[in-house]
Design a protein around this motif. Sequence first.
Motif, PDB file in Angstrom:
ATOM      1  N   VAL A 165       0.832  -1.202   0.000  1.00 14.54           N
ATOM      2  CA  VAL A 165       0.000   0.000   0.000  1.00 14.54           C
ATOM      3  C   VAL A 165       0.868   1.254   0.000  1.00 14.54           C
ATOM      4  N   LEU A 166       1.912   1.264   0.814  1.00 20.43           N
ATOM      5  CA  LEU A 166       2.785   2.438   0.890  1.00 20.43           C
ATOM      6  C   LEU A 166       3.539   2.654  -0.414  1.00 20.43           C
ATOM      7  N   LYS A 167       3.879   1.568  -1.094  1.00 18.86           N
ATOM      8  CA  LYS A 167       4.592   1.703  -2.360  1.00 18.86           C
ATOM      9  C   LYS A 167       3.725   2.403  -3.394  1.00 18.86           C
ATOM     10  N   ARG A 168       2.420   2.106  -3.366  1.00 18.71           N
ATOM     11  CA  ARG A 168       1.509   2.784  -4.291  1.00 18.71           C
ATOM     12  C   ARG A 168       1.326   4.251  -3.902  1.00 18.71           C
ATOM     13  N   LEU A 169       1.320   4.520  -2.593  1.00 23.68           N
ATOM     14  CA  LEU A 169       1.198   5.917  -2.148  1.00 23.68           C
ATOM     15  C   LEU A 169       2.455   6.728  -2.484  1.00 23.68           C
ATOM     16  N   GLN A 170       3.585   6.038  -2.628  1.00 20.93           N
ATOM     17  CA  GLN A 170       4.849   6.727  -2.881  1.00 20.93           C
ATOM     18  C   GLN A 170       4.836   7.470  -4.215  1.00 20.93           C
ATOM     19  N   VAL A 171       4.087   6.975  -5.198  1.00 20.43           N
ATOM     20  CA  VAL A 171       4.064   7.606  -6.518  1.00 20.43           C
ATOM     21  C   VAL A 171       3.110   8.799  -6.571  1.00 20.43           C
ATOM     22  N   THR A 172       2.413   9.056  -5.463  1.00 16.75           N
ATOM     23  CA  THR A 172       1.531  10.222  -5.387  1.00 16.75           C
ATOM     24  C   THR A 172       2.301  11.398  -4.799  1.00 16.75           C
ATOM     25  N   PRO A 173       1.750  12.600  -4.844  1.00 14.72           N
ATOM     26  CA  PRO A 173       2.455  13.763  -4.246  1.00 14.72           C
ATOM     27  C   PRO A 173       2.466  13.754  -2.716  1.00 14.72           C
ATOM     28  N   LEU A 174       1.937  12.702  -2.111  1.00 18.35           N
ATOM     29  CA  LEU A 174       1.816  12.656  -0.651  1.00 18.35           C
ATOM     30  C   LEU A 174       3.194  12.651   0.009  1.00 18.35           C
ATOM     31  N   ALA A 175       3.425  13.598   0.923  1.00 16.33           N
ATOM     32  CA  ALA A 175       4.689  13.649   1.676  1.00 16.33           C
ATOM     33  C   ALA A 175       4.594  12.730   2.892  1.00 16.33           C
ATOM     34  N   PRO A 176       5.736  12.202   3.351  1.00 17.15           N
ATOM     35  CA  PRO A 176       5.705  11.314   4.518  1.00 17.15           C
ATOM     36  C   PRO A 176       5.041  11.938   5.735  1.00 17.15           C
ATOM     37  N   TRP A 177       5.294  13.213   5.975  1.00 13.76           N
ATOM     38  CA  TRP A 177       4.735  13.834   7.181  1.00 13.76           C
ATOM     39  C   TRP A 177       3.204  13.937   7.099  1.00 13.76           C
ATOM     40  N   LEU A 178       2.676  14.075   5.865  1.00 16.63           N
ATOM     41  CA  LEU A 178       1.224  14.116   5.711  1.00 16.63           C
ATOM     42  C   LEU A 178       0.597  12.756   5.988  1.00 16.63           C
ATOM     43  N   PHE A 179       1.259  11.701   5.519  1.00 12.66           N
ATOM     44  CA  PHE A 179       0.763  10.358   5.796  1.00 12.66           C
ATOM     45  C   PHE A 179       0.795  10.076   7.292  1.00 12.66           C
ATOM     46  N   LEU A 180       1.895  10.428   7.961  1.00 16.64           N
ATOM     47  CA  LEU A 180       2.011  10.209   9.402  1.00 16.64           C
ATOM     48  C   LEU A 180       0.978  11.038  10.164  1.00 16.64           C
ATOM     49  N   ALA A 181       0.760  12.283   9.708  1.00 17.77           N
ATOM     50  CA  ALA A 181      -0.234  13.135  10.373  1.00 17.77           C
ATOM     51  C   ALA A 181      -1.638  12.546  10.240  1.00 17.77           C
TER      52      ALA A 181
END
Length: 327
Positions: A165-181
């Motif tokens: 799931v995270l690998k698919r999210l990696q190709v989006t503009p989502l920054a790590p801090w936004l995912f953690l938040a």
Amino acid sequence: MNALFALISARNLEFVRDKSALGWSLLFPIIIIVALVLVFDDDNPSLYQVGVYGEVHQLEQVKALKHIEIIYYEDLEQAKHKVSRHLIDGLLSGDSYWVNPDSAQGYILEQVISAKLPELKKRAISGKAVRHVEWLLPGIIGMNMMFSALYGVGYVVVRYRRTGVLKRLQVTPLAPWLFLASQLFSRLGATVLSAAIVFVVIALMFDIRPQGNVLLLVLNTLLGSAAMISIGLLVASRTRSDELCNGLLNVISWPMMFLSGIWFSLEGSKPWVRFFADCLPLTHMNDANRAVIIDGAGLLDIGDHLLFLVAIILICLGVASRSFRWD
């Protein structure tokens, strides 16, 4: 049957090849046993806790008595308050001693002091004892929040990483801090809401009325829960193995379960134990909540606890976002 044995063999090989999981499964019980022995093993247990403020000329004679634990205080009023609420059994200062005549422990201690040290002057102090449920409630709620916060986000993030799931999210503009938040706020709402429901139910059942501002309880609970969720996110920020994640979360949660004042007070404990306990966020959340519920503490009284929790949140989220791995 061949298929069964093949699956068992494959799972065993998977576990053995995961060196981190294998190491934790062997080291964790050893660490826990050694820690518990160091903290709780005592050949000369204390039956009475006596506070000491300032100079006491007969202190050596008191120390000579068996099964009496001496606790030093720098604030006389704080020490008197603890005697009045039955949190310690007596107090010595100068040529006087204070006991609460309504305390069973204090009554026995008074007989000992009057027999052994008749030159000390008795000064009675009154106050209602803290009910066990009032003292226990913040700790039990805090423990439940700890498990929900740590394991609720730890396993989820590791599962996302393992299942891609995270690998698919990696190709989006989502920054790590936004995912953690997003993980922080999602778990924070569920954790605090469940804690509030438990508190209201128990408070109504046992007629518990907080002496302080309820909004302070909410603020402290929010920060405490966020601090423990942040620790869970930090653990899961780079972990791929479920077994390793479980081991790391156990190493974090077990010390908090025993050393954060959930089941018993750490009043008068060994200095190194108290120092270690003060490094745990659950200790600060429990202490602050008890101060508000039992003593009516205000914002300034619990300010140091709140600042510690804020520091834990900022440090853990900062490190987690910098070290986060998508795969």
